[in-house]
Scaffold this motif. Structure first.
Motif, PDB file in Angstrom:
ATOM      1  N   GLN A 117       2.402  -4.397 -11.994  1.00 30.84           N
ATOM      2  CA  GLN A 117       1.082  -4.045 -12.496  1.00 30.84           C
ATOM      3  C   GLN A 117       0.010  -4.105 -11.418  1.00 30.84           C
ATOM      4  O   GLN A 117      -0.944  -3.344 -11.449  1.00 30.84           O
ATOM      5  CB  GLN A 117       0.693  -5.001 -13.644  1.00 30.84           C
ATOM      6  CG  GLN A 117       1.605  -4.905 -14.850  1.00 30.84           C
ATOM      7  CD  GLN A 117       1.507  -3.553 -15.520  1.00 30.84           C
ATOM      8  OE1 GLN A 117       0.444  -2.953 -15.561  1.00 30.84           O
ATOM      9  NE2 GLN A 117       2.627  -3.067 -16.022  1.00 30.84           N
ATOM     10  N   VAL A 118       0.166  -5.028 -10.483  1.00 24.10           N
ATOM     11  CA  VAL A 118      -0.865  -5.259  -9.473  1.00 24.10           C
ATOM     12  C   VAL A 118      -0.734  -4.226  -8.354  1.00 24.10           C
ATOM     13  O   VAL A 118       0.330  -4.073  -7.764  1.00 24.10           O
ATOM     14  CB  VAL A 118      -0.753  -6.689  -8.898  1.00 24.10           C
ATOM     15  CG1 VAL A 118      -1.787  -6.912  -7.811  1.00 24.10           C
ATOM     16  CG2 VAL A 118      -0.898  -7.717 -10.004  1.00 24.10           C
ATOM     17  N   ALA A 119      -1.837  -3.533  -8.080  1.00 28.73           N
ATOM     18  CA  ALA A 119      -1.847  -2.555  -6.993  1.00 28.73           C
ATOM     19  C   ALA A 119      -2.227  -3.253  -5.695  1.00 28.73           C
ATOM     20  O   ALA A 119      -3.104  -4.122  -5.673  1.00 28.73           O
ATOM     21  CB  ALA A 119      -2.832  -1.439  -7.306  1.00 28.73           C
ATOM     22  N   LYS A 120      -1.557  -2.869  -4.615  1.00 26.78           N
ATOM     23  CA  LYS A 120      -1.834  -3.439  -3.300  1.00 26.78           C
ATOM     24  C   LYS A 120      -2.334  -2.335  -2.376  1.00 26.78           C
ATOM     25  O   LYS A 120      -1.949  -1.174  -2.504  1.00 26.78           O
ATOM     26  CB  LYS A 120      -0.562  -4.034  -2.688  1.00 26.78           C
ATOM     27  CG  LYS A 120      -0.063  -5.262  -3.387  1.00 26.78           C
ATOM     28  CD  LYS A 120       1.145  -5.811  -2.645  1.00 26.78           C
ATOM     29  CE  LYS A 120       1.645  -7.087  -3.299  1.00 26.78           C
ATOM     30  NZ  LYS A 120       2.776  -7.656  -2.582  1.00 26.78           N
ATOM     31  N   ASP A 121      -3.165  -2.733  -1.397  1.00 29.68           N
ATOM     32  CA  ASP A 121      -3.576  -1.799  -0.364  1.00 29.68           C
ATOM     33  C   ASP A 121      -2.403  -1.566   0.578  1.00 29.68           C
ATOM     34  O   ASP A 121      -1.803  -2.512   1.078  1.00 29.68           O
ATOM     35  CB  ASP A 121      -4.752  -2.355   0.447  1.00 29.68           C
ATOM     36  CG  ASP A 121      -6.068  -2.207  -0.283  1.00 29.68           C
ATOM     37  OD1 ASP A 121      -6.207  -1.253  -1.067  1.00 29.68           O
ATOM     38  OD2 ASP A 121      -6.962  -3.046  -0.070  1.00 29.68           O
ATOM     39  N   VAL A 122      -2.088  -0.301   0.795  1.00 25.10           N
ATOM     40  CA  VAL A 122      -1.030   0.082   1.707  1.00 25.10           C
ATOM     41  C   VAL A 122      -1.663   0.965   2.774  1.00 25.10           C
ATOM     42  O   VAL A 122      -2.323   1.951   2.465  1.00 25.10           O
ATOM     43  CB  VAL A 122       0.088   0.854   0.971  1.00 25.10           C
ATOM     44  CG1 VAL A 122       1.155   1.322   1.942  1.00 25.10           C
ATOM     45  CG2 VAL A 122       0.689   0.004  -0.131  1.00 25.10           C
ATOM     46  N   THR A 123      -1.487   0.594   4.022  1.00 30.19           N
ATOM     47  CA  THR A 123      -1.974   1.410   5.129  1.00 30.19           C
ATOM     48  C   THR A 123      -0.879   2.386   5.509  1.00 30.19           C
ATOM     49  O   THR A 123       0.264   1.998   5.712  1.00 30.19           O
ATOM     50  CB  THR A 123      -2.340   0.537   6.339  1.00 30.19           C
ATOM     51  OG1 THR A 123      -3.380  -0.363   5.948  1.00 30.19           O
ATOM     52  CG2 THR A 123      -2.822   1.390   7.505  1.00 30.19           C
TER      53      THR A 123
END
Length: 185
Positions: A117-123
């Protein structure tokens, strides 16, 4: 898999030099025919090469942005942020004979992994190689900020995370061996 100058891609129609620690994802799960997907053995990094239909309605830097935003939409990104877009010298590419223009884009996408459910920042770093002779846009991606996964034990010495140098080597070494992959010309 050890780095090699001639790692076959797309059934041998292309080849490229892949970095140390590369695992072929198609050995683990199905991958669409228009993609080659690799993951790092010990990090969350991945390399994806994708053959796409040429988007002739966008040119130059706008084409790189278009594909970055399109991929973000396909992945269900909650946010898409372009940080930089730079031209890549076509003369530095093994594909220089058929690549009309090339761009490297760096940006971030906020995405949730499967079943999370939790979105993470992806570079992400994206290279767009435009092959109009074959009506194709070729994309490559690299996740740049690796999260090291815990190893199973001291006997599992992990290769170092991939760098931008590894990504650049992949882009510049990518070679077309059989243009029949694109159908009759």
């Amino acid at each position: 898999m050890e780095p090699t100058q001639d790692y076959p891609l797309f059934g041998g129609t292309f080849s490229a030099m892949l970095p140390l620690g590369t695992l072929e994802v198609s050995d683990l799960r199905p991958v669409p025919d228009n993609q080659e997907v690799f993951c790092h053995r010990a990090t969350d990094q991945s390399l994806i090469m994708e053959l796409l239909e040429l988007q002739a309605h966008v040119q130059g830097e706008a084409a790189a942005r278009y594909h970055f935003e399109d991929v973000g939409g396909v992945q269900g990104a909650r946010e898409v942020q372009v940080e930089a877009v730079q031209p890549l010298s076509v003369e530095s590419l093994a594909l220089r004979g058929c690549c009309q223009e090339a761009w490297v884009l760096s940006g971030k996408q906020k995405v949730a992994k499967e079943n999370q459910q939790v979105a993470k920042d992806v570079t992400l770093h994206q290279a767009l190689l435009r092959l109009p002779r074959y009506q194709t846009d070729l994309l490559t991606f690299n996740q740049s900020h690796p999260e090291i996964r815990s190893s199973l034990g001291p006997e599992n010495l992990s290769p170092p995370p991939w760098s931008m140098d590894d990504f650049e080597l992949l882009m510049t070494s990518l070679t077309l061996h059989d243009p029949n992959i694109f159908g009759p010309q």
